[in-house]
Structure formats: C-alpha cells, structure tokens
Enzyme design. Structure first.
Site, PDB file in Angstrom:
ATOM      1  N   TYR A 130       8.174  -2.240  -3.983  1.00  0.00           N
ATOM      2  CA  TYR A 130       8.738  -2.682  -2.707  1.00  0.00           C
ATOM      3  C   TYR A 130       9.964  -3.575  -2.858  1.00  0.00           C
ATOM      4  O   TYR A 130      10.513  -4.024  -1.866  1.00  0.00           O
ATOM      5  CB  TYR A 130       7.672  -3.441  -1.899  1.00  0.00           C
ATOM      6  CG  TYR A 130       6.771  -2.515  -1.122  1.00  0.00           C
ATOM      7  CD1 TYR A 130       5.915  -1.651  -1.791  1.00  0.00           C
ATOM      8  CD2 TYR A 130       6.782  -2.492   0.265  1.00  0.00           C
ATOM      9  CE1 TYR A 130       5.086  -0.797  -1.107  1.00  0.00           C
ATOM     10  CE2 TYR A 130       5.957  -1.634   0.966  1.00  0.00           C
ATOM     11  CZ  TYR A 130       5.118  -0.794   0.279  1.00  0.00           C
ATOM     12  OH  TYR A 130       4.295   0.067   0.978  1.00  0.00           O
ATOM     13  N   LYS A 182      -2.874   1.264 -12.447  1.00  0.00           N
ATOM     14  CA  LYS A 182      -2.631   2.564 -13.083  1.00  0.00           C
ATOM     15  C   LYS A 182      -2.063   2.278 -14.475  1.00  0.00           C
ATOM     16  O   LYS A 182      -1.009   2.806 -14.867  1.00  0.00           O
ATOM     17  CB  LYS A 182      -1.655   3.382 -12.202  1.00  0.00           C
ATOM     18  CG  LYS A 182      -1.424   4.807 -12.648  1.00  0.00           C
ATOM     19  CD  LYS A 182      -2.562   5.739 -12.311  1.00  0.00           C
ATOM     20  CE  LYS A 182      -2.292   7.143 -12.815  1.00  0.00           C
ATOM     21  NZ  LYS A 182      -3.456   8.038 -12.675  1.00  0.00           N
ATOM     22  N   ASP A 216      -6.611   6.186  -8.860  1.00  0.00           N
ATOM     23  CA  ASP A 216      -7.090   7.487  -8.375  1.00  0.00           C
ATOM     24  C   ASP A 216      -8.613   7.518  -8.303  1.00  0.00           C
ATOM     25  O   ASP A 216      -9.201   8.024  -7.343  1.00  0.00           O
ATOM     26  CB  ASP A 216      -6.542   8.654  -9.217  1.00  0.00           C
ATOM     27  CG  ASP A 216      -6.345   8.304 -10.675  1.00  0.00           C
ATOM     28  OD1 ASP A 216      -6.414   7.110 -11.008  1.00  0.00           O
ATOM     29  OD2 ASP A 216      -6.136   9.212 -11.487  1.00  0.00           O
ATOM     30  N   ASP A 240      -0.948  -0.787  -0.126  1.00  0.00           N
ATOM     31  CA  ASP A 240      -0.513  -0.188   1.139  1.00  0.00           C
ATOM     32  C   ASP A 240      -1.309   1.091   1.392  1.00  0.00           C
ATOM     33  O   ASP A 240      -1.840   1.317   2.480  1.00  0.00           O
ATOM     34  CB  ASP A 240       0.987   0.113   1.043  1.00  0.00           C
ATOM     35  CG  ASP A 240       1.537   0.601   2.366  1.00  0.00           C
ATOM     36  OD1 ASP A 240       1.083   0.092   3.417  1.00  0.00           O
ATOM     37  OD2 ASP A 240       2.397   1.498   2.364  1.00  0.00           O
ATOM     38  N   ASP A 244      -4.888   1.791   4.095  1.00  0.00           N
ATOM     39  CA  ASP A 244      -4.996   2.819   5.146  1.00  0.00           C
ATOM     40  C   ASP A 244      -6.252   3.659   4.907  1.00  0.00           C
ATOM     41  O   ASP A 244      -6.930   4.051   5.858  1.00  0.00           O
ATOM     42  CB  ASP A 244      -3.765   3.734   5.157  1.00  0.00           C
ATOM     43  CG  ASP A 244      -2.668   3.224   6.091  1.00  0.00           C
ATOM     44  OD1 ASP A 244      -2.604   1.991   6.278  1.00  0.00           O
ATOM     45  OD2 ASP A 244      -1.891   4.033   6.622  1.00  0.00           O
TER      46      ASP A 244
END
Ligand code: ATP
Length: 345
Positions: A130, A182, A216, A240, A244
């Site tokens: 970001y 990750k 994942d 982010d 959701d």
C-alpha cells in the site's frame, strides 16, 4: 440528563462520506444520541462532496479538525479506480500514522453461514504494497508495457503492530494470535513480518498462544472452520482481503466494522465502500458503521454504552423481522435504526 448520559461531551470529527455515507451516518448518529453517549460532533467534508465544495478530496479544515479532536467517525469515501486522486483512506492512515487496523467479525445472525465466528483481524495499516511505490516501464511505442510495484515493510512497523496486537488481545481477553504471511514465497517482504511478529510474540508466550499460517491456507481454513481463529495479525494487503472474507462469514460487508488506531489518533469506519449501486435508496445496512461506533465507544472508555449498542444490534438481528435487504429483509435504514434504538437497554 438521563442516568446513561455523560456529564462531559467528547469532541469528535464526523465525516459523512460518499454514496450511502449520509444514510448510514445519520442512522448511527441517531443511535449514539439515543445512547446518551455525549459526543460533540464537528461535521467535516471529505471525498466527492469535498471535491465539489473545495476542489480538494481532503480539505485542510477536515485535517485540522481531526488534529484537534484526535477522534473521528467516517462514512465511506470513493476512491477512483486507476487514475484520479489517491485513496483518502490511505492518506488519512499515513497522515495520522494509524498503524493498526482492527476489523472484528462476529456471528450476530442466528441463520448466518456460521454461528460461532468471533475473530478480530489486526492489519498493519501503513506499509506493504500500500505504500504506492509503483510505475510503468515503456517498451517500444507502448508507454505502459510493464507495471512494477514495490512493497515496503520495516522491522519498526512490524514490531509496532505486533506489540499493539498482543496488548489488544490481552485487554480484550483473547487467548491466541495467528500471524498470517506468505514467507515461503515473499521471503524478504513477509519473512521480515513473520520473524518480527514471532519475536514480539515470544515476550507474551506465557499469556498468549502465538501461531503462524500461510495466507492461502488461512483463507481456506477460515471457510472450513472459522471458530479456530481468535486474533489474526497480518500485513496490509492480506489484511484487506482476509477481512472481507471474514465479513462474508458473518453476513457480508454490511456487518463489518473497522478501527484505525495510531499513537494519539483513532478513526472509526465501516469496512465497506460507498456502495454506489444502492446509494440514495434508503436501504443500506448501517450495522457496520454502528459497530464501528461501538469500537469508538470502547476506545473512549464508554465500555457500558458500547456493550448496550452491540446487544441492541444483536437482539434486533436475532429477532429477525427488521432487517435491511442485504440480509434478506425489507426494512429501510431508518426502520432498522429505530428498531435498534427501541432495544437499547
Ligand atoms: P467502493 O469503490 O467505494 O469501495 P464498491 O461498490 O466497489 O465501492 P462496496 O461499496 O464495498 O464496494 O460494495 C460492494 C457490494 O456490497 C455492493 O454491491 C454494495 O451494494 C454492497 N454493500 C456494501 N456496503 C453495504 C451496506 N452497508 N449495506 C448494504 N449493502 C452493502
């Protein structure tokens, strides 16, 4: 003055926002008034409304108000896709160093997908992909033949958010933090995040269980068995996306609140955007912003009022006959807010 009313009013900045902003902000301000929370709102503009009024999506007067109050409730702000101005949400997080983004997801709906979700996602809010370091590389006559973006993660930033997450977990009676990363692929970028969060976590291992998951796998586990998660600590972009997903587990974006916390300033908002497809119809679900307001009440020490508000929302949704269309009902935003007010204990 009612027994619940506070003797001193608390100054706070109120940004109504774009799209469904005016509808959900009105509903939320009405509920806070009925609670007797004693908030003294400074109404300020940002987003498209501010562009129309001042030619600036984030006018100086709004920034000055937040600098004064150090506390804000904010409706959604439109971020143009591709060109246009930079995300105001991102700018605000940078300007006030709101380094921790708290996004709780809790099952309030008795008929929801899952009945036992109660997860708090804490997202690093200022770094990673970001930071906006990106550019195109021209090749031949194509000026945008290649796009390149850099993510930036600092040990300082990781330490700061990890320390915050551990303290927040203890303060809210949580038992476990899952660090999500990750680091198998982005070895430097999210490897540093993992390593630093684990380092901080070791200082809390007598009081908290610290575990780690690859993004994942975490995304899949959230669907298979969300109740295994307590607090998730992750980087900006992963946070982010996962927040959701967490919202989806508990009824969708209309149910997901967010708090942006810095050393001396805090801004509370719904996770969702401006929902242009339903704006102006009076049917937006204001629950996410109301739950964000409950987080704001916690932040200013009004724990009792925060619980009263959450309980009233829970009762309203559990009784099931007053719901907005996103939750399968046919109530308007105002009817829903009135139903919540009637249930304030
Ligand atoms: P933005 O660009 O501002 O993020 P968007 O449309 O891409 O806007 P959202 O505003 O988050 O993203 O909306 C995604 C979907 O969720 C839309 O269909 C929208 O109507 C729905 N939605 C979002 N918030 C609410 C809400 N509070 N009540 C009902 N539906 C909502």
């Amino acid at each position: 003055m009612s027994s619940q009313q506070h003797a001193f009013s608390v100054p706070a900045t109120l940004i109504v926002g774009d799209g469904i902003g005016p509808e959900i902000v009105d509903a939320t301000v009405g509920v806070l008034k009925a609670l007797g929370a004693g908030i003294d709102w400074e109404y300020c503009d940002a987003g498209l409304a501010a562009v129309k009024l001042y030619g600036d999506p984030l006018p100086r007067s709004t920034l000055e108000s937040i600098r004064r109050t150090r506390l804000a409730l904010k409706g959604p702000l439109i971020t143009p896709v591709g060109g246009g101005y930079r995300s105001i949400n991102v700018t605000l997080r940078k300007e006030f160093q709101l380094f921790a983004n708290i996004r709780p997801a809790r099952s309030f709906l008795p008929d929801g997908l899952f009945k036992d979700v109660d997860v708090i996602l804490i997202r690093e809010n200022t770094e990673g992909l970001y930071v906006g370091v990106e550019h195109y590389i021209p090749i031949g006559d194509d000026p945008r033949a290649v796009a390149e973006a850099s993510g930036i993660i600092t040990r300082f930033g990781c330490r700061r958010v990890a320390e915050f997450a551990c303290q927040y977990a203890l303060k809210t009676g949580r038992k476990k933090i899952t660090i999500v990363h990750k680091a198998n692929i982005l070895k430097a970028l999210t490897g540093l995040f993992l390593e630093t969060c684990q380092e901080v976590g070791r200082q809390y291992q007598d009081r908290l269980t610290i575990e780690e998951r690859i993004i994942d796998n975490c995304a899949m586990q959230l669907i298979i068995n969300p109740a295994q998660f307590d607090v998730i600590l992750t980087t900006n972009m992963f946070g982010d996306i996962l927040s959701d997903e967490c919202a989806g587990l508990v009824g969708g974006l209309g149910m997901a609140p967010g708090a942006n916390i810095g050393a001396d300033t805090a801004i509370f908002e719904a996770v969702h955007g401006s929902a242009p497809d339903i704006s102006g119809k009076g049917i937006a679900n204001p629950t996410a912003l109301m739950l964000a307001a409950a987080l704001m009440l916690d932040h200013i020490g009004q724990y009792h009022n925060a619980e009263r508000l959450r309980d009233a929302i829970k009762q309203t949704l559990q009784e099931g006959n007053v719901r907005t269309p996103d939750l399968g009902g046919n109530a308007s935003t105002i009817q829903y807010a009135e139903a919540v007010i009637r249930r304030l204990g």
